[in-house]
Design a protein around this motif. Structure first.
Motif, PDB file in Angstrom:
ATOM      1  N   ARG A 274       0.812  -1.217   0.000  1.00 30.42           N
ATOM      2  CA  ARG A 274       0.000   0.000   0.000  1.00 30.42           C
ATOM      3  C   ARG A 274       0.850   1.273   0.000  1.00 30.42           C
ATOM      4  O   ARG A 274       0.355   2.359  -0.268  1.00 30.42           O
ATOM      5  N   ASP A 275       2.128   1.131   0.292  1.00 31.76           N
ATOM      6  CA  ASP A 275       3.026   2.287   0.270  1.00 31.76           C
ATOM      7  C   ASP A 275       3.565   2.576  -1.135  1.00 31.76           C
ATOM      8  O   ASP A 275       4.175   3.622  -1.354  1.00 31.76           O
ATOM      9  N   ALA A 304      -4.259  -4.795  -5.507  1.00 32.21           N
ATOM     10  CA  ALA A 304      -3.657  -4.153  -4.336  1.00 32.21           C
ATOM     11  C   ALA A 304      -2.482  -3.255  -4.710  1.00 32.21           C
ATOM     12  O   ALA A 304      -2.098  -2.369  -3.935  1.00 32.21           O
ATOM     13  N   ASP A 306      -1.087  -0.274  -6.585  1.00 35.13           N
ATOM     14  CA  ASP A 306      -1.492   0.947  -7.284  1.00 35.13           C
ATOM     15  C   ASP A 306      -0.583   1.205  -8.471  1.00 35.13           C
ATOM     16  O   ASP A 306       0.629   0.996  -8.399  1.00 35.13           O
TER      17      ASP A 306
END
Length: 343
Positions: A274-275, A304, A306
Motif C-alpha cells: 500500500r506504500d 492491491a 497501485d
C-alpha cells in the motif's frame, strides 16, 4: 493453433512480486545469509536460480515430472544419473528406444523450460549407457530469466535479528550464545524479466501448452512455494507475457521501463504494497510503439498494487486495453485456467 504444437512465437515476460519482512534470496557467502543487494543502489537482488526453484517445486507439486527435484520425499540427494533414469521413465536397458530423448523431455517439464546439464557417468549402468548417444552434454532452455531486482532501494529490518536473539535467550540459551542470524528486508517490490525463445523451443519440445502453463505457474509458485520461515511474506503482484508476431523480435528488458513514483528516500520507507505506486508510463509507451509487432498480451495484475501512467491512476489491464485494443489483451484467470495445465 493446437496447444500441443511447438512454440512458434517469441514471448517476453515481466513478473513482479514483493517481499514484506522476508529474505527473498539469502547470500550464503555473506557469512550470515544476508539478503542479496546491489552494493551501489541498495536494490534487492534475487537470482534466476531462486525463481526457477519455485517454478520447479510447483511443477512437481502439480504432478509434472521434473529432472532437478527437491522432493521432500527423498531421503538423500539424488545423483545426476539417478535423476536422468527417473526422467527417462524406464527400468531396463532393453526398454531404451531410439526415442528415449523425447521420452526424457516428456517426463521432465523443467528440462523443456530451462534446459539441463546431461553429462553423466555411464560406468556400471546399462540404462545410462544405452541412452548416452542420444543425449547432448548440455541442453539450453528456451525459457530464461534475468536476475530479479527491486524497483527501488531497500533496507534491512534489524528488529528481526534482535528479536531472534531475545527468543533464544528466553528459551534457555546462554546470554550471547544464540548464533542464528535472521536478516530480512523491510519491503522489496522485485521485478524479473524473462524470455521464451521460439527457436530454442524446438530443441526441448517446448509446446504452446507449456508456455500457457507459465501464465499461471509463476503466480501460483509464489503463492505456494514461499512458505518457509524466511520466505513467507512474498506475494505475486503482476505477470505480463508479451507474445510477439515477428520472428526474432522482442523489445528487451521490459522491467527497465517500470519504476516507482516516489524518490529513493521515500522508497526506503516502504513497508507494504500500500506504500508503493508503480509507474508504468514507459512500459505502456514501449508496447504502444511496437504494437504492430505484438500478437497477444497475457496479463494478471493484483488490484492491491497501485499503478500510474502519465501521472494518472490507472487499472493496469484497462490501461493496456486502451493502448493495444481489447482483442490483443487477454486477462489471465489464474485459478480457473491452471486446471487445464495439469498432467
Amino acid at each position: 493453433m493446437s496447444n500441443d504444437t511447438t512454440v512458434q512465437n517469441r514471448s517476453e515476460i515481466v513478473f513482479l512480486y514483493d517481499a514484506v519482512d522476508a529474505n527473498p534470496n539469502g547470500n550464503p557467502l555473506s557469512g550470515a545469509n544476508r539478503p542479496r543487494k546491489d552494493p551501489v543502489t541498495d536494490q534487492a537482488i534475487v537470482t534466476d536460480v531462486r525463481l526457477k526453484r519455485y517454478l520447479r517445486d510447483q511443477l512437481e507439486d502439480d504432478g509434472h515430472g521434473v529432472y532437478i527435484t527437491s522432493s521432500r520425499d527423498d531421503e538423500y540427494a539424488k545423483t545426476r544419473e539417478q535423476m536422468l533414469k527417473d526422467a527417462l521413465g524406464v527400468t531396463d536397458a532393453e526398454d531404451v528406444g531410439d526415442d528415449a530423448f523425447d521420452g526424457f523431455l516428456e517426463n521432465a517439464a523443467d528440462a523443456r523450460y530451462f534446459g539441463a546439464t546431461l553429462s553423466v557417468d555411464t560406468d556400471d549402468d546399462d540404462i545410462i549407457a544405452a541412452v548416452q548417444d542420444q543425449l547432448p552434454d548440455h541442453l539450453t532452455g528456451p525459457v530464461q530469466f534475468s536476475p530479479g531486482k527491486s524497483l527501488h532501494p531497500t533496507v534491512e529490518n534489524e528488529e528481526y535479528n534482535s528479536l531472534t536473539s531475545v527468543i533464544g535467550t528466553q528459551e534457555g540459551k546462554e546470554q550471547g550464545g544464540f548464533d542464528l542470524d535472521d536478516h530480512r528486508l523491510k519491503y522489496a517490490l522485485i521485478g524479473f524479466h524473462g524470455l521464451v525463445d521460439e527457436h530454442g523451443a524446438a530443441d526441448t519440445n517446448l509446446s504452446e501448452a507449456d508456455v500457457r502453463r507459465l501464465d499461471t505457474l509463476c503466480w501460483r509458485a509464489l503463492k505456494n512455494q514461499t512458505i518457509t520461515r524466511s520466505k513467507v511474506g512474498q506475494e505475486p503482484r503482476l505477470y505480463l507475457r508479451v507474445e510477439y508476431a515477428d520472428e526474432r523480435f522482442h523489445v528487451g528488458g521490459l522491467t527497465h521501463y517500470l519504476g516507482t513514483v516516489e524518490d529513493d528516500d521515500t522508497a526506503r520507507a516502504y513497508r507494504n504494497v500500500r506504500d508503493v505506486t508503480l509507474d508504468a508510463t514507459a512500459l505502456f509507451d514501449q508496447l504502444d510503439e511496437h504494437a504492430r509487432r505484438i500478437e497477444r498480451v497475457h496479463v494478471v495484475a493484483d488490484s492491491a498494487l497501485d499503478v500510474e501512467a502519465d501521472g494518472d491512476a490507472v487499472a493496469f489491464v484497462d490501461a493496456l486495453r486502451d493502448r493495444l485494443g481489447d482483442d490483443v489483451v487477454r486477462e489471465i484467470d489464474v485459478y480457473d485456467e491452471h486446471d487445464a495445465t495439469l498432467p
